[in-house]
Motif scaffolding. Structure first.
Motif, PDB file in Angstrom:
ATOM      1  N   ASP A   1       0.641  -1.270   0.014  1.00 56.30           N
ATOM      2  CA  ASP A   1       0.102   0.158  -0.142  1.00 56.30           C
ATOM      3  C   ASP A   1       1.156   1.391  -0.555  1.00 56.30           C
ATOM      4  N   VAL A   2       1.863   0.912   0.783  1.00 55.06           N
ATOM      5  CA  VAL A   2       2.776   2.209   0.292  1.00 55.06           C
ATOM      6  C   VAL A   2       3.114   2.840  -0.832  1.00 55.06           C
ATOM      7  N   LEU A   3       3.728   1.405  -1.142  1.00 53.93           N
ATOM      8  CA  LEU A   3       4.484   1.934  -2.709  1.00 53.93           C
ATOM      9  C   LEU A   3       3.320   2.307  -3.624  1.00 53.93           C
ATOM     10  N   THR A   4       2.080   1.455  -3.338  1.00 56.27           N
ATOM     11  CA  THR A   4       0.918   2.263  -4.607  1.00 56.27           C
ATOM     12  C   THR A   4       0.967   3.982  -4.499  1.00 56.27           C
ATOM     13  N   HIS A   5       1.201   4.656  -2.983  1.00 55.44           N
ATOM     14  CA  HIS A   5       0.852   5.157  -2.364  1.00 55.44           C
ATOM     15  C   HIS A   5       1.838   6.069  -3.443  1.00 55.44           C
ATOM     16  N   ALA A   6       3.126   5.968  -2.482  1.00 56.48           N
ATOM     17  CA  ALA A   6       3.837   6.912  -3.937  1.00 56.48           C
ATOM     18  C   ALA A   6       3.951   6.480  -4.923  1.00 56.48           C
ATOM     19  N   PHE A   7       3.774   5.659  -5.738  1.00 55.87           N
ATOM     20  CA  PHE A   7       4.016   5.306  -7.473  1.00 55.87           C
ATOM     21  C   PHE A   7       2.794   6.040  -7.909  1.00 55.87           C
ATOM     22  N   GLU A   8       1.838   6.576  -7.375  1.00 54.24           N
ATOM     23  CA  GLU A   8       0.491   7.200  -7.422  1.00 54.24           C
ATOM     24  C   GLU A   8       0.826   8.668  -7.527  1.00 54.24           C
ATOM     25  N   ALA A   9       1.181   8.441  -6.407  1.00 50.52           N
ATOM     26  CA  ALA A   9       1.510   9.939  -6.267  1.00 50.52           C
ATOM     27  C   ALA A   9       2.789  10.732  -7.458  1.00 50.52           C
ATOM     28  N   TYR A  10       3.703  10.348  -7.481  1.00 51.88           N
ATOM     29  CA  TYR A  10       4.784  10.435  -8.193  1.00 51.88           C
ATOM     30  C   TYR A  10       4.767  10.443  -9.932  1.00 51.88           C
ATOM     31  N   VAL A  11       3.436   9.937 -10.481  1.00 52.45           N
ATOM     32  CA  VAL A  11       2.788   9.356 -11.629  1.00 52.45           C
ATOM     33  C   VAL A  11       1.511  10.834 -11.880  1.00 52.45           C
ATOM     34  N   SER A  12       1.118  11.641 -10.803  1.00 54.74           N
ATOM     35  CA  SER A  12      -0.016  12.208 -10.325  1.00 54.74           C
ATOM     36  C   SER A  12      -0.023  12.884 -11.524  1.00 54.74           C
ATOM     37  N   THR A  13      -1.127  13.746 -12.178  1.00 53.58           N
ATOM     38  CA  THR A  13      -1.545  15.044 -12.649  1.00 53.58           C
ATOM     39  C   THR A  13      -1.449  16.581 -11.597  1.00 53.58           C
ATOM     40  N   ASN A  14      -0.566  15.573 -10.089  1.00 55.42           N
ATOM     41  CA  ASN A  14      -0.921  17.111  -9.094  1.00 55.42           C
ATOM     42  C   ASN A  14       0.123  16.835  -8.774  1.00 55.42           C
ATOM     43  N   ALA A  15       0.966  16.204  -9.393  1.00 55.36           N
ATOM     44  CA  ALA A  15       2.814  16.080  -8.694  1.00 55.36           C
ATOM     45  C   ALA A  15       3.531  17.045  -8.563  1.00 55.36           C
ATOM     46  N   THR A  16       4.225  17.505  -7.576  1.00 56.91           N
ATOM     47  CA  THR A  16       5.142  18.732  -7.381  1.00 56.91           C
ATOM     48  C   THR A  16       6.598  17.894  -7.075  1.00 56.91           C
ATOM     49  N   ASP A  17       7.559  19.016  -7.221  1.00 55.90           N
ATOM     50  CA  ASP A  17       9.192  18.859  -6.530  1.00 55.90           C
ATOM     51  C   ASP A  17       9.302  18.084  -5.175  1.00 55.90           C
ATOM     52  N   PHE A  18       7.611  18.497  -4.267  1.00 56.42           N
ATOM     53  CA  PHE A  18       7.546  18.246  -2.590  1.00 56.42           C
ATOM     54  C   PHE A  18       7.287  16.651  -2.580  1.00 56.42           C
ATOM     55  N   SER A  19       5.992  16.598  -3.791  1.00 59.97           N
ATOM     56  CA  SER A  19       5.803  15.428  -3.880  1.00 59.97           C
ATOM     57  C   SER A  19       6.614  14.184  -4.291  1.00 59.97           C
ATOM     58  N   ASP A  20       6.812  14.924  -5.306  1.00 58.93           N
ATOM     59  CA  ASP A  20       8.562  13.593  -5.813  1.00 58.93           C
ATOM     60  C   ASP A  20       9.775  13.159  -4.926  1.00 58.93           C
ATOM     61  N   ALA A  21      10.103  14.689  -4.290  1.00 56.68           N
ATOM     62  CA  ALA A  21      10.921  13.992  -3.428  1.00 56.68           C
ATOM     63  C   ALA A  21      10.311  13.008  -2.387  1.00 56.68           C
ATOM     64  N   LEU A  22       9.288  13.351  -1.393  1.00 55.94           N
ATOM     65  CA  LEU A  22       9.050  12.322  -0.877  1.00 55.94           C
ATOM     66  C   LEU A  22       8.920  10.696  -1.361  1.00 55.94           C
ATOM     67  N   ALA A  23       8.108  10.698  -2.592  1.00 56.79           N
ATOM     68  CA  ALA A  23       7.964   9.962  -3.432  1.00 56.79           C
ATOM     69  C   ALA A  23       8.781   9.295  -3.428  1.00 56.79           C
ATOM     70  N   GLU A  24      10.024   9.337  -3.345  1.00 58.04           N
ATOM     71  CA  GLU A  24      11.002   8.783  -4.824  1.00 58.04           C
ATOM     72  C   GLU A  24      12.041   8.229  -3.264  1.00 58.04           C
ATOM     73  N   LYS A  25      12.151   8.592  -1.943  1.00 60.20           N
ATOM     74  CA  LYS A  25      12.618   8.575  -0.913  1.00 60.20           C
ATOM     75  C   LYS A  25      11.310   6.879  -0.488  1.00 60.20           C
ATOM     76  N   ALA A  26      10.149   7.257  -0.771  1.00 59.46           N
ATOM     77  CA  ALA A  26       9.189   6.259   0.380  1.00 59.46           C
ATOM     78  C   ALA A  26       9.492   5.194  -0.824  1.00 59.46           C
ATOM     79  N   ILE A  27      10.186   5.361  -2.275  1.00 58.19           N
ATOM     80  CA  ILE A  27      10.114   4.204  -3.038  1.00 58.19           C
ATOM     81  C   ILE A  27      11.242   3.167  -2.484  1.00 58.19           C
ATOM     82  N   LYS A  28      12.443   4.119  -2.514  1.00 59.83           N
ATOM     83  CA  LYS A  28      13.464   3.580  -2.452  1.00 59.83           C
ATOM     84  C   LYS A  28      13.577   2.377  -0.851  1.00 59.83           C
ATOM     85  N   LEU A  29      12.713   3.325   0.434  1.00 63.01           N
ATOM     86  CA  LEU A  29      13.091   2.409   1.113  1.00 63.01           C
ATOM     87  C   LEU A  29      11.713   1.701   1.264  1.00 63.01           C
TER      88      LEU A  29
END
Length: 378
Positions: free
Chosen positions: A176-204
């Motif tokens: 579920d964590v991974l889905t949250h991060a993937f979807e936030a990363y490709v969302s039409t509302n993605a920003t540099d801030f959400s990208d940074a958070l999502a990228e770190k979550a994905i790696k973890l």
């Protein structure tokens, strides 16, 4: 222009539960998973509260909490001037507490209360989001409640609370964590801030979820997954989600598959649909979204020399992770019968299109496309 709002005070790390000792002379409504009560873990957590507090405990929580649970929770306060709503547990308990908090305030009850969340799973990120999912059991429908008012004021992240989490729940919530991060990363509302958070979550997740699954007593893996859950929650609270969750909400209400497991089953098919890299016909690859998935594949160490290859490698990475976690990869493998899918698929497709999460999906789906995803996932 866009705005970002981070409200929740985070108390993180070993001993974070000591935050509870700072509250004195309060009227506290505790909303907790029933398992925590029967296991004795709830008493251990609440022992951190000062004796001066008036505490009432509500544990009649079920998965996908229905509206009736929300009403019962408010009534359990018995007219007390509740000043703290303290939610303890997984996503269902925190979602139910958020809804109680929201509707009670709308009625002039709990008017001065603050909301505190203590997650006991590493998955939903609900402790830092303004989302709550409530079920209308009679209609078999899940309703996202989205309001800044239900963002917790305080979240306590103590990895000691997830050390005994069973392996299957570790896997489900981690996906579920991974889905949250993937979807936030490709969302039409993605920003540099959400990208940074999502990228770190994905790696973890890719590094530590298999370790936490294999050995629940791996303290570092547990702590990293607890942080990953919150990071991904912050990412999607800024950028929102997509069709993966839109379908999962709709299908979960019908089939009652654990949410993270259902997200996992859908994930490879959603990635391929969003990027439009297979069975394209006359439609070209969805370049922008495929490039985003390519970036994730590179983040995970794959060559991803072009967008189409990046998408394929990312799907391979997801399938490898599913295998490590011994997760079902299809609805059939989970136990859904073809007759059940045939009975509900049209209804699921229509509900998925109406789901608020679907609104920020990078591709705008049609009912036929959702049906095709369901068939592929079967």
């Amino acid at each position: 222009m866009y705005k970002i709002f981070y409200k929740t005070e985070l108390c993180i790390g070993k001993g974070a539960l000591k935050q509870l000792s700072t509250y004195k002379n309060e009227h506290v409504l505790v909303v907790a998973d029933p398992f925590l009560k029967t296991s004795g873990q709830l008493d251990t957590i609440l022992a951190n509260l000062d004796a001066s507090n008036d505490v009432v405990v509500f544990t009649d929580i079920v998965p996908d909490p229905p509206i009736e649970t929300v009403v019962a929770g408010i009534q359990s306060a018995g007219g007390r001037p509740i000043s703290i709503v303290l939610s303890i547990g997984g996503g269902s308990a925190i979602d139910a507490a958020k809804a109680m908090y929201y509707f009670a305030k709308k009625q002039g009850i709990f008017s001065q209360a603050i909301l505190i969340a203590i997650p006991t799973t590493s998955g939903t990120g609900s402790e830092v989001t303004d989302f709550s999912i409530i079920t209308d059991a009679e209609k078999g429908t899940k309703y996202p409640l989205v309001s800044r008012e239900i963002l917790p004021d305080v979240a306590v992240l103590d990895a000691d609370l997830v050390m005994s989490l069973p392996a299957n729940i570790t896997a489900d919530t981690g996906m579920d964590v991974l889905t949250h991060a993937f979807e936030a990363y490709v969302s039409t509302n993605a920003t540099d801030f959400s990208d940074a958070l999502a990228e770190k979550a994905i790696k973890l997740v890719f590094e530590y979820l298999p370790k936490a699954y294999k050995n629940g007593q791996d303290v570092e893996a547990r702590e990293k997954m607890h942080v990953a859950s919150t990071l991904a929650g912050m990412a999607f609270n800024t950028a929102s989600l997509g069709l993966n969750h839109g379908i999962a909400h709709a299908a979960g209400a019908k089939f009652h598959i654990p949410h993270g497991r259902l997200n996992s089953i859908l994930m490879p098919h959603i990635i391929q649909y969003n990027a439009n890299v297979i069975n394209r016909g006359k439609q070209p690859i969805h370049k922008e979204t495929a490039a985003r998935y390519q970036d994730i594949a590179k983040l995970l160490g794959y060559s991803a020399s072009n967008p189409a290859l990046g998408v394929r490698q990312l799907v391979e990475a997801v399938k490898k992770l599913q295998k490590q976690l011994e997760l079902p990869t299809s609805l059939r493998e989970y136990g859904i019968a073809s007759d059940d899918l045939a009975q509900y698929k049209e209804e699921i497709a229509e509900a998925a299109l109406k789901d608020k999460c679907t609104a920020t999906n990078p591709r705008i789906p049609t009912s036929l496309e959702v049906l095709k995803i369901l068939e592929n996932a079967f």
